[in-house]
Design an enzyme around this catalytic site. Sequence first.
Site, PDB file in Angstrom:
ATOM      1  N   SER A 140       0.745  -1.200  -0.209  1.00 20.16           N
ATOM      2  CA  SER A 140      -0.105   0.013  -0.001  1.00 20.16           C
ATOM      3  C   SER A 140       0.852   1.270  -0.005  1.00 20.16           C
ATOM      4  O   SER A 140       1.687   1.493  -1.010  1.00 20.16           O
ATOM      5  CB  SER A 140      -1.043   0.046   1.383  1.00 20.16           C
ATOM      6  OG  SER A 140      -2.048   0.901   1.078  1.00 20.16           O
ATOM      7  N   ASP A 322      -8.763  -6.221  -5.108  1.00 18.94           N
ATOM      8  CA  ASP A 322      -8.338  -5.021  -4.402  1.00 18.94           C
ATOM      9  C   ASP A 322      -8.863  -3.849  -5.316  1.00 18.94           C
ATOM     10  O   ASP A 322      -8.157  -3.590  -6.440  1.00 18.94           O
ATOM     11  CB  ASP A 322      -6.815  -4.986  -4.475  1.00 18.94           C
ATOM     12  CG  ASP A 322      -6.356  -3.875  -3.542  1.00 18.94           C
ATOM     13  OD1 ASP A 322      -7.137  -2.704  -3.160  1.00 18.94           O
ATOM     14  OD2 ASP A 322      -5.191  -3.592  -3.316  1.00 18.94           O
ATOM     15  N   HIS A 355      -8.329  -4.968  -0.535  1.00 23.55           N
ATOM     16  CA  HIS A 355      -6.982  -4.629  -0.297  1.00 23.55           C
ATOM     17  C   HIS A 355      -6.097  -5.217   0.942  1.00 23.55           C
ATOM     18  O   HIS A 355      -4.947  -5.136   0.938  1.00 23.55           O
ATOM     19  CB  HIS A 355      -7.093  -3.051  -0.113  1.00 23.55           C
ATOM     20  CG  HIS A 355      -5.813  -2.215   0.171  1.00 23.55           C
ATOM     21  ND1 HIS A 355      -4.738  -2.466  -0.911  1.00 23.55           N
ATOM     22  CD2 HIS A 355      -5.129  -1.285   0.975  1.00 23.55           C
ATOM     23  CE1 HIS A 355      -3.681  -1.468  -0.502  1.00 23.55           C
ATOM     24  NE2 HIS A 355      -3.827  -0.986   0.651  1.00 23.55           N
TER      25      HIS A 355
END
Length: 377
Positions: A140, A322, A355
């Site tokens: 991320s 995601d 995610h």
Amino acid sequence: MHFASALPLQSGGSLRDYALSYETYGTLNAAKSNSVLICHALNASHHVAGVYAGQDKSEGWWDNMIGPGKPLDTNKFFVIGVNNLGSCFGSTGPMHINPATGRVYGADFPVMTVEDWVNAQARLLDALGVETLAAVMGGSLGGMQALSWTLQYPQRVRHAVVVASAPNLTAENIAFNEVARRAIVTDPDFHAGHFYQHGVVPKRGLRIARMIGHITYLSDDVMNEKFGRQLRAAVSREGADAGSGLHTVADYQYTTQEVEFQIESYLRYQGDKFAEYFDANTYLLITRALDYFDPARAFGGNLALALARAQARFLLVSFTTDWRFSPKRSREIVKALLDNRRDISYAEIDAPHGHDAFLLDDPRYMGVVRSYFDSVQ
């Protein structure tokens, strides 16, 4: 580790007399060539693996990934976790004293960027005697830092592992961040970021910000599988006894103060927990750093030109469900690197978790990372 000399910032300002909290795992070899730097995402810290003695539920946030015999094996590598400046887990941030004024920074803490964090991390590595990293790794926002390392210090990174990340945020992502920030700054307890002086915390805004964020970390499939349209047990029983129980607007307004659906209960739990430990100014600062990151901006939006400086070998991993950092965004990085004839491996994992998959124990994901680090010399 304390740093007395000022750190120049991308904003044109600087930060002096600051400290970085960090943890290390494994042993640095004689050649000092086996270091792996872990870059953290929004609400994580330098505590990436292991547990604290005598503390229950103190596992590092990537403990399933890092440790003896794990995909990133600390029997082979010397792993370094660093808490970013501006965070609220030990490194200097808005909750600390500004040496120039003698008062808590609060909203006066300087703007931070991904590039600033990388420069601060490089100073820490200098102090540890680590000239070259075997690898830098992150998921991320941490993946953005890993990518930036290969551009800011191309000679110091041999491998980069970028997981569930992107070369910049989409307008939709920036929009989600802005809604979350507005929830915080409009909380009456925020006091323009100087709430510490008032002895309060803008918990209402933090709760909503976390709930918004958490929705974007999960996939629709996972939310339906875990919660569906299930009512809490007590509500279900009441409904069975008396229909819906909602006969007037007043009934509805009263009921919505409580929690009817399981998903509501889950989100409120996550929001309440987050508001107890996370700093509101830190949330604003870190989400802004996410928004600002865009290495292609200086190259007219041409990502291939931006990544031409990178010399590392790459592993990129994305997850099919995601939608916050979709596989499409990872493939943009892959293409730009291939345009520069860089050595790159790419795995797109068919996982249902959204995610959050980059933190979970998918055996294919773990296998890909293990295989890659087995090849790192």
